[in-house]
Design a protein around this motif. Structure first.
Motif, mmCIF file in Angstrom:
data_model
loop_
_atom_site.group_PDB
_atom_site.id
_atom_site.type_symbol
_atom_site.label_atom_id
_atom_site.label_comp_id
_atom_site.label_asym_id
_atom_site.label_seq_id
_atom_site.Cartn_x
_atom_site.Cartn_y
_atom_site.Cartn_z
ATOM 1 N N SER A 206 0.841 -1.205 0.000
ATOM 2 C CA SER A 206 0.000 0.000 0.000
ATOM 3 C C SER A 206 0.874 1.252 0.000
ATOM 4 C CB SER A 206 -0.923 0.031 1.220
ATOM 5 O OG SER A 206 -1.785 -1.066 1.204
ATOM 6 N N HIS A 210 0.770 4.005 -2.852
ATOM 7 C CA HIS A 210 0.297 5.360 -2.552
ATOM 8 C C HIS A 210 1.360 6.408 -2.870
ATOM 9 C CE1 HIS A 210 -2.976 3.662 0.356
ATOM 10 N NE2 HIS A 210 -3.380 3.714 -0.893
ATOM 11 N N GLU A 211 2.600 6.028 -2.623
ATOM 12 C CA GLU A 211 3.692 6.949 -2.918
ATOM 13 C C GLU A 211 3.681 7.360 -4.393
ATOM 14 O OE1 GLU A 211 8.319 6.201 -2.665
ATOM 15 O OE2 GLU A 211 7.272 5.631 -0.814
ATOM 16 N N GLY A 213 0.923 7.437 -6.165
ATOM 17 C CA GLY A 213 -0.398 7.966 -6.534
ATOM 18 C C GLY A 213 -1.383 6.916 -7.015
ATOM 19 N N CYS A 214 -1.102 5.630 -6.753
ATOM 20 C CA CYS A 214 -2.026 4.566 -7.180
ATOM 21 C C CYS A 214 -3.025 4.284 -6.060
ATOM 22 C CB CYS A 214 -1.294 3.253 -7.464
ATOM 23 S SG CYS A 214 0.313 3.422 -8.241
ATOM 24 N N LYS A 215 -4.206 3.790 -6.438
ATOM 25 C CA LYS A 215 -5.112 3.225 -5.440
ATOM 26 C C LYS A 215 -4.701 1.766 -5.237
ATOM 27 C CE LYS A 215 -8.153 6.573 -4.668
ATOM 28 N NZ LYS A 215 -7.215 7.710 -4.602
ATOM 29 N N ASN A 235 -3.584 0.195 5.558
ATOM 30 C CA ASN A 235 -3.798 1.466 4.875
ATOM 31 C C ASN A 235 -4.222 1.321 3.407
ATOM 32 O OD1 ASN A 235 -3.941 4.177 5.427
ATOM 33 N ND2 ASN A 235 -1.969 4.612 4.467
ATOM 34 N N CYS A 236 -4.575 0.106 2.983
ATOM 35 C CA CYS A 236 -5.056 -0.048 1.608
ATOM 36 C C CYS A 236 -6.375 0.717 1.459
ATOM 37 C CB CYS A 236 -5.227 -1.524 1.250
ATOM 38 S SG CYS A 236 -6.481 -2.387 2.200
ATOM 39 N N ASP A 237 -6.781 0.953 0.218
ATOM 40 C CA ASP A 237 -8.021 1.707 0.001
ATOM 41 C C ASP A 237 -9.242 0.828 0.208
ATOM 42 O OD1 ASP A 237 -7.130 4.461 -1.006
ATOM 43 O OD2 ASP A 237 -5.853 3.044 -2.073
#
Ligand SMILES: *Cc1c(COP(=O)(O)O)cnc(C)c1O
Length: 423
Positions: A206, A210-211, A213-215, A235-237
């Motif tokens: 994750s 996120h770093e 900019g991906c979901k 912290n995953c979406d």
């Protein structure tokens, strides 16, 4: 633990097992000879808790007695029924109640999550998925890409293991995210792979995603009720899972969904909506505007099937009693014992493809038997083992800490030993 290849040792471990009594809470499928099967297929369909029949019966009785009034007057009123499951389910997957709901089935939920979290835009239009992802997940991903008018051949970015290896190395996952991060709209991985049994570090993946900019979403079908998921922390979406594998809630039973709290009050997020996601106090006013329940409940579409939820609730009560930490502890020694005994066979055709590190696996071991064919599987089945065969040469076995014993493991390896002789 120092293991011994000895039946008395297995019996002794069973006697010392604080969870041993949970086995008697389940129906173990019987063989024609009146003995119990060695059931190692809880990763495919978990066994039936004996309490489930009464749980279903209660709802049938209340339906008989009250008709539609059961929504309010049933012993467990149907109107808020899904809420009875939330806390226990959230505990199993390591999430806050606002982040978890039980609804629909897994592939349906995966689509609903991609509607909200796969937003291809310009160059960022890819979904990162593993080459050994479950076929339904691949179909869902490819069809979502097509739905956006894009080409799956271009937009499915495939994560392959190193040539000659079955499992992924962490550094390779990081490398592909680093290299293609700005083209990836969504990272979708199985948190515990159905084929290899590999359990991925969701928190790291994750963070890497996120770093860039991906979901990031996970399919936890083989993780829920098996490994510590800590979904909130990870912290995953989003995450999706089913309840009929390790969660023992019956064939085709409803799935679970996690959406991280940070999306709970997002008014801009797009999703497919239905009346069950509407605020509860005004839902029945049937007004024109949709007012979302805060959190993942907003994604609910329909009023849910109570009979399926009754089965889930009955199972969740057992998990609450047994406790995931205790189950994980036992799973590590139980699967460790299986690994020890398989290695003791000293047969070079037999090879475990699941990671050796207990932190990187749940209770399943995927055992590759080189040069074998389905006859091997048929032979062990004849001896009373219920396991799972994956072409061309892999047997997947999952000793489940809730109802499997060390003796099951010992007996299984004896049967396997005989079956692989002469291959
Ligand atoms: C079991 C499983 C499924 C099954 O999907 P359903 O929609 O419940 O039929 C999908 N994906 C994975 C990874 C699974 O393990």
């Amino acid at each position: 633990m120092i293991y011994q290849n000895d039946k008395n040792f297995a019996l002794q471990l069973d006697q010392q097992d604080p969870l041993a009594s949970f086995r008697s809470r389940f129906h173990i499928p019987m063989r024609q000879n009146g003995e119990e099967h060695i059931y190692f297929c809880g990763n495919s369909l978990g066994l039936q808790p004996k309490s489930t029949k009464d749980a279903l019966h209660q709802e049938l009785e209340d339906w008989k007695k009250y008709g539609v009034e059961g929504h309010f007057h049933a012993k467990n009123p149907w109107m808020p029924y899904h809420e009875f499951l939330t806390e226990a389910m959230a505990e199993i997957v390591g999430a806050k109640p606002i982040e978890v709901v039980v609804m629909n089935t897994l592939t349906v939920n995966l689509h609903l999550m991609m509607v909200s979290f796969y937003k291809p835009s310009g160059k960022r239009n890819k979904i990162l998925i593993s080459s050994n992802a479950f076929p339904s997940d691949k179909y869902a991903v490819a069809s979502q890409i097509k739905f956006h008018g894009l080409n799956p051949d271009e937009c499915m970015l495939i994560l392959d293991p190193v040539e000659g290896e079955a499992c992924h190395r962490e550094e390779d996952i990081k490398a592909i995210i680093d290299k293609h991060g700005d083209e990836i709209a969504l990272i979708l991985l199985g948190n515990t792979n159905y084929y290899t049994g590999q359990f991925y570090d969701m928190k790291k993946i994750s963070a890497w995603g996120h770093e860039k900019g991906c979901k990031v979403g996970f399919d936890c079908a083989h993780g829920a009720g098996n490994v510590p998921l800590n979904l909130h922390e990870s912290n995953c979406d989003f995450a999706v899972w089913c309840s009929y594998k390790y969660l023992n809630s019956g064939p085709g039973s409803l799935g679970g969904v996690f959406i991280h709290e940070r999306h709970a009050h997002d008014k801009e997020i797009s999703r497919f909506e239905g009346w069950w996601g509407h605020k509860k106090d005004t839902r029945f006013k049937m007004r024109d505007d949709f007012e979302a329940i805060p959190g993942v409940e907003a994604w609910q579409l329909s009023n849910p099937p109570i009979l399926s939820m009754a089965a889930i609730w009955s199972s969740l009560k057992i998990f609450k009693e047994a406790n995931m930490d205790n189950l994980r502890k036992k799973a590590i020694t139980l699967t460790g014992y299986l690994e020890f005994l398989v290695k003791q066979l000293g047969n070079e055709v037999v090879n475990i493809i699941t990671p050796e590190d207990p932190a990187q696996r749940g209770c399943q071991l995927s055992i590759q038997v080189k040069h074998a064919d389905k006859r091997l599987y048929e032979n062990i089945t004849k001896e009373g083992v219920i396991a799972d065969w994956r072409e061309p040469d892999v047997i997947r076995v999952a000793p489940v800490p809730l109802y499997n014993s060390y003796t099951d493991v010992y007996q299984f390896v004896k049967i396997l030993e005989k079956a692989v002789q002469g291959i």
